[in-house]
Structures are given as C-alpha cells and as structure tokens.
Scaffold this motif. Structure first.
Motif, mmCIF file in Angstrom:
data_model
loop_
_atom_site.group_PDB
_atom_site.id
_atom_site.type_symbol
_atom_site.label_atom_id
_atom_site.label_comp_id
_atom_site.label_asym_id
_atom_site.label_seq_id
_atom_site.Cartn_x
_atom_site.Cartn_y
_atom_site.Cartn_z
ATOM 1 N N ALA A 16 -9.305 -15.129 10.311
ATOM 2 C CA ALA A 16 -9.035 -16.188 9.619
ATOM 3 C C ALA A 16 -10.312 -17.068 9.223
ATOM 4 O O ALA A 16 -10.544 -17.631 7.975
ATOM 5 C CB ALA A 16 -8.185 -17.104 10.280
ATOM 6 N N ALA A 17 -11.411 -16.792 10.306
ATOM 7 C CA ALA A 17 -12.736 -17.833 10.144
ATOM 8 C C ALA A 17 -13.414 -16.987 8.976
ATOM 9 O O ALA A 17 -14.281 -17.682 8.131
ATOM 10 C CB ALA A 17 -13.320 -17.885 11.220
ATOM 11 N N ALA A 18 -13.383 -15.710 8.990
ATOM 12 C CA ALA A 18 -14.202 -14.894 7.982
ATOM 13 C C ALA A 18 -13.844 -15.086 6.504
ATOM 14 O O ALA A 18 -14.730 -15.070 5.732
ATOM 15 C CB ALA A 18 -14.136 -13.403 8.134
ATOM 16 N N ILE A 19 -12.468 -15.128 6.369
ATOM 17 C CA ILE A 19 -12.112 -15.321 5.008
ATOM 18 C C ILE A 19 -12.937 -16.419 4.148
ATOM 19 O O ILE A 19 -12.909 -16.430 2.787
ATOM 20 C CB ILE A 19 -10.432 -15.505 4.867
ATOM 21 N N ALA A 60 -10.062 -4.409 9.544
ATOM 22 C CA ALA A 60 -9.230 -5.334 9.981
ATOM 23 C C ALA A 60 -8.473 -5.976 9.152
ATOM 24 O O ALA A 60 -7.288 -5.975 9.192
ATOM 25 C CB ALA A 60 -10.008 -6.047 11.276
ATOM 26 N N TYR A 61 -9.251 -6.518 8.166
ATOM 27 C CA TYR A 61 -8.489 -7.348 7.205
ATOM 28 C C TYR A 61 -7.585 -6.586 6.284
ATOM 29 O O TYR A 61 -6.311 -6.975 6.015
ATOM 30 C CB TYR A 61 -9.538 -7.861 6.439
ATOM 31 N N HIS A 62 -8.069 -5.286 5.982
ATOM 32 C CA HIS A 62 -7.129 -4.403 5.129
ATOM 33 C C HIS A 62 -5.871 -3.913 5.952
ATOM 34 O O HIS A 62 -4.702 -4.078 5.199
ATOM 35 C CB HIS A 62 -7.997 -3.205 4.823
ATOM 36 N N GLN A 63 -6.008 -3.670 7.162
ATOM 37 C CA GLN A 63 -5.047 -3.139 7.856
ATOM 38 C C GLN A 63 -3.873 -4.224 8.066
ATOM 39 O O GLN A 63 -2.914 -4.159 8.115
ATOM 40 C CB GLN A 63 -5.575 -2.517 9.223
ATOM 41 N N ARG A 64 -4.311 -5.579 8.291
ATOM 42 C CA ARG A 64 -3.470 -6.693 8.406
ATOM 43 C C ARG A 64 -2.810 -6.875 7.075
ATOM 44 O O ARG A 64 -1.508 -7.025 7.318
ATOM 45 C CB ARG A 64 -4.359 -7.824 8.880
#
Length: 230
Positions: A16-19, A60-64
């Motif tokens: 969430a912070a990375a976005i 991790a973002y893609h898999q989410r």
C-alpha cells in the motif's frame, strides 16, 4: 493475530505504501526504501517478506491482483455468457482492478529487463492460470499447458494495448481482446479439422501419442501457474 496474519498484514502495508512511489521511482530499491519508511515495517522483516527486494515487491503486487480477480470472479455469475466471453470478462476484470496504469507501465518496463524477464513471464503465466482456474478448467493433459500458454500471449498483448487506451470504459481494449480471442478460436477450429483428417491423423500419430502422456503439474508453490497465497 497469528504469525501468518501478521506477515500478510505487513506485506499489504508495504504494498500500500509502495503504490504512491512506483509512478515516480518505478519498482526499485528507492521505492522499497520509501515504502518501508512510510509503512513503519523494519528492514529485518522486509528482508523476510521480500528477500529479492524490488523484484519480490513487484511480484507481490501482481499476485495480489490475481487473488483479487479470483475473488471477484467467484462472486460473479458468468453462466449466461459464451465461454469466449467469460474469458474476456475475466481479463477485463483483472485490468479493472489496477489502481493506476502507471503501476503496470512501470512493471512492464521492470520485467522487460533481462534479469527479470523470466519472473515476468512466470507472473503472466500465473495470471492465465488464475483465470482458467476461476473459470473451472479441469484439464489434466497437454491442454492444461496450451490453454495457459495461449491465454498468456493474449493477456500480454491486451495489457500493452490497454496501457495506451483512453477510450470510455476501455471499449477499444475490449474490442482488441475480442479479436485476439477470435484469432485463437479460429486456430482451434483449424486444429480440430486437422485432427479429424485421416492423413493428418496418420502423420501425427507418433507425436500425438507422446503428447498424450503429458500431465498437468500437481499444485505446488514451485510449479508454473501457481498463485502465491500469501
């Protein structure tokens, strides 16, 4: 909160912070460092959650996104649609879950790097597998692989088109996707016709016998087509 839930919450906090940083710094060490600062997650835990740094963060973002798509499709009634339309609906659902196209654009650039290309291809394969699984695919032979390979190609092409599409509701992307699926359907019809041709069947008897022995992999985190559940 047990250990698994703690890890999941920590991973989500970093994502969430990375976005907020990815559109400016890409999927990079800079983004990772900023995400850890913003989320308050310490570096030791981050090393356990994302051992390869920015690469694992991007994955991790893609898999989410894949998991969220599967959850959404599970709550959607697609029974009245033609099967090709179910596939199109699933692909569009996956794209509609993206918060900001720049996240995907940066990811496309990141996974185009030679050192990341294999993981990028694996991620797309995972999306194709998640779609087929959500649509109830039960194939256990060569079709398991061919379905996912074909959809991976269609999905990749559609993403690239979608990134440049500013039509209302991404109507042009849906039209593009329909055409790609139509091309695949024509190819499948050709395969069926060749399979029913006596001459083709005789010529391909050996290869077909070998291919008939191919089986889908068992579910494991180490095999293609598996979405990380964490």
């Amino acid at each position: 909160m047990d250990a698994e839930n703690t890890l999941h919450a920590s991973r989500e906090a970093v994502l969430a912070a990375a976005i907020a940083h990815v559109p400016f710094d890409g999927w990079s060490a800079t983004t990772m460092k900023a995400a850890l600062t913003d989320s308050g997650i310490n570096s030791a835990l981050a090393a356990a959650l994302f051992p390869r740094g920015a690469l694992d963060l991007a994955l991790a973002y893609h898999q989410r996104g894949d998991r969220r798509m599967a959850e959404q499709l599970a709550q959607t009634d697609l029974g009245s649609l033609r099967f090709r339309d179910r596939i199109a609906a699933a692909v569009m659902a996956r794209l509609d879950l993206v918060e900001d196209k720049e996240l995907v654009r940066r990811g496309t650039t990141f996974f185009a790097l030679p050192q990341n290309a294999a993981e990028g291809a694996r991620a797309v394969w995972g999306t194709a597998d998640a779609i087929w699984t959500a649509l109830g695919d039960t194939s256990q032979d060569l079709n398991w692989y061919s379905k996912r390979a074909t959809l991976s190609a269609v999905y990749s092409a559609t993403v690239l088109f979608w990134l440049g599409d500013d039509s209302p509701g991404h109507e042009n992307t849906r039209d593009f996707l329909d055409r790609r699926i139509g091309d695949v359907m024509q190819f499948e019809k050709l395969k069926a016709a060749l399979g029913n041709n006596p001459v083709s069947k005789a010529l391909l008897a050996g290869p077909l016998k070998l291919m008939g022995q191919i089986r889908a992999p068992r579910r494991s985190e180490d095999l293609p087509g598996t979405v990380n559940e964490q």
